[in-house]
Design a protein around this motif. Sequence first.
Motif, PDB file in Angstrom:
ATOM      1  N   HIS A  46       0.849  -1.193   0.000  1.00 55.42           N
ATOM      2  CA  HIS A  46       0.000   0.000   0.000  1.00 55.42           C
ATOM      3  C   HIS A  46       0.885   1.244   0.000  1.00 55.42           C
ATOM      4  O   HIS A  46       1.990   1.238   0.550  1.00 55.42           O
ATOM      5  CB  HIS A  46      -0.909   0.015   1.233  1.00 55.42           C
ATOM      6  CG  HIS A  46      -1.839  -1.154   1.304  1.00 55.42           C
ATOM      7  ND1 HIS A  46      -3.081  -1.157   0.716  1.00 55.42           N
ATOM      8  CD2 HIS A  46      -1.694  -2.375   1.882  1.00 55.42           C
ATOM      9  CE1 HIS A  46      -3.673  -2.321   0.942  1.00 55.42           C
ATOM     10  NE2 HIS A  46      -2.853  -3.080   1.646  1.00 55.42           N
ATOM     11  N   TYR A 420      -1.999  -3.595   5.032  1.00 52.90           N
ATOM     12  CA  TYR A 420      -2.576  -2.267   5.248  1.00 52.90           C
ATOM     13  C   TYR A 420      -2.567  -1.902   6.727  1.00 52.90           C
ATOM     14  O   TYR A 420      -2.237  -0.778   7.103  1.00 52.90           O
ATOM     15  CB  TYR A 420      -4.008  -2.227   4.714  1.00 52.90           C
ATOM     16  CG  TYR A 420      -4.660  -0.880   4.860  1.00 52.90           C
ATOM     17  CD1 TYR A 420      -4.369   0.145   3.962  1.00 52.90           C
ATOM     18  CD2 TYR A 420      -5.556  -0.622   5.890  1.00 52.90           C
ATOM     19  CE1 TYR A 420      -4.952   1.393   4.092  1.00 52.90           C
ATOM     20  CE2 TYR A 420      -6.149   0.621   6.030  1.00 52.90           C
ATOM     21  CZ  TYR A 420      -5.844   1.628   5.128  1.00 52.90           C
ATOM     22  OH  TYR A 420      -6.419   2.868   5.267  1.00 52.90           O
ATOM     23  N   TYR A 474      -9.049  -1.301  -1.702  1.00 52.82           N
ATOM     24  CA  TYR A 474      -7.773  -0.599  -1.531  1.00 52.82           C
ATOM     25  C   TYR A 474      -7.241  -0.044  -2.854  1.00 52.82           C
ATOM     26  O   TYR A 474      -6.038   0.118  -3.025  1.00 52.82           O
ATOM     27  CB  TYR A 474      -6.746  -1.541  -0.903  1.00 52.82           C
ATOM     28  CG  TYR A 474      -7.092  -1.939   0.513  1.00 52.82           C
ATOM     29  CD1 TYR A 474      -7.136  -0.986   1.525  1.00 52.82           C
ATOM     30  CD2 TYR A 474      -7.396  -3.256   0.835  1.00 52.82           C
ATOM     31  CE1 TYR A 474      -7.467  -1.335   2.820  1.00 52.82           C
ATOM     32  CE2 TYR A 474      -7.725  -3.618   2.131  1.00 52.82           C
ATOM     33  CZ  TYR A 474      -7.761  -2.653   3.120  1.00 52.82           C
ATOM     34  OH  TYR A 474      -8.092  -3.001   4.408  1.00 52.82           O
TER      35      TYR A 474
END
Length: 519
Positions: A46, A420, A474
């Motif tokens: 991420h 995450y 995401y």
Amino acid sequence: MKLENYKNYQNIHIWTGILSGLLLYICFVAGAFTMFKAPLNTWALHQEHTLPPIAETQYDTLIKKVLQAHPEASAQLSVYLPNAMPKHAPVQWVIEDEDTHQHTYWQASLDNDGALISRSTSLSEIGDFLDHLHRTAGIPGGDEHDAVGIYVMGIVCVLYFVAIVSGLVIFLPTWVKDLFALRKNKKGKRFWVDFHNILGISALPFHIIIAVTTFVFAYHDILYGGLQTAVYQDKPMFNRPAPIEADRGIENLLSISVLEDKITATEPDFKLTELNFSGLGTPRARLIMGGELVGEIIRGPYYAYWVTDPYTASAGYTAMLPSVSGIPGKVVNSFFTLHFGGFGGSFIHWIYFAMGLSGCLLFLSGNIIWIESRRKKMSTSQAVKQPVSVRVLSRLTVGVCAGTFIGIGLSVIAAKQASYSQNDIQFYQHLAYYVGFIFAVVYSFCVTPIRAAIHSLYLLVLLALGCIAISCVYWQTSLSHTIDVGVSIVATCLAVLFAICARRLVKKQPHIPYDGVWQ
């Protein structure tokens, strides 16, 4: 061929296949996904947990600042140039706890003012976990280099090779009639035999390559030791150059541009991508430079490698470079590139992905043939008691085959989510796989195999859709929307395939005898 010889080869093929099939199934499934190890590692990352990229001219400054601020990084430091993957940070190093052997990842970059940014982080490396699963079949024990599963799979691949040869021998007498024949109107077993033959013959070179190279990888230390004793004796097998006298301070590290010029002088088409330093500041300092060499026989799945001294760029170990490796080096490199599919770029990776999944069906169909051959037919006068071996293998076949995909699906989703939240990613992705795998195996013994297969397939549809959903959730924090789309397309195809298989089994279920094997 005499009937007695035919039956002997048939028995050899059957038992070597049964003893190795389920473990090979796990390795082939994981190996198929490992073809995209680097993209999967990037997919799990991420943006919040990455550091900003820098210009290629800033890398030398960054390396020196990292070594000054973090001397422990000199033991093992990885540098990723802008064209490398994954793109989480320009520089990374790993610190291993001596007691627990737990790894702590550190990464570094430069801010807009050229100041050092460094921090510890958690990386999923889901692709590397799948690679480990591919090499060990998930068998625990040992460390990364000497894992118990690697040695077990070396033995399994001997059985695998014997099964290939014996299967070819029993197929040859009727090859004209049976080649690519798929007789659906015959008995159920005949269909599976034809399907098994098609899968085996169409990918025969691939299976021979995988069997031979896996054995070499599993026992290369033992093979080298045997060569040392029998051939080289008191002479060293590999001539390592003596360390060159040089001032090995941080400021004397060669610049990346100098190193790049040095390697391109030997391999003009070499596109430098990553640098892995080790032992910096010591006489045994080493640098492994990785780069793209499209269309060549290379050592890794993506890159060719050159080993040298980071302070002098001496000739070092050049056996991994195609143009200067010589015949022995080319032979060794061919083992790697044929196993990894390191030739031909992405197209070959997709071919190997398809071959890996077809290999799974080869082992699955082999087990089904064995079960159907030994299943006692129902009699109207009395109930049939099936052999324990048939009942156990039918449940193991369903449980292991479904559990491998379920475990991988859960592990991939867990890696994305844990990355995450920055939880213990390694722990959760391992836990997710083994929970999914063990659950599927246990469930196949709690209900009938046909019900376990149907329920597992529907669960796999949900997991495939879950991969798509988590990519969408995401999307804004993703490092590569292209990879997100690729993962979603593959997940969609798998979801459709699993759904079709589930529906076919539901329609077929009423016609399957209640004889204690499948239901």
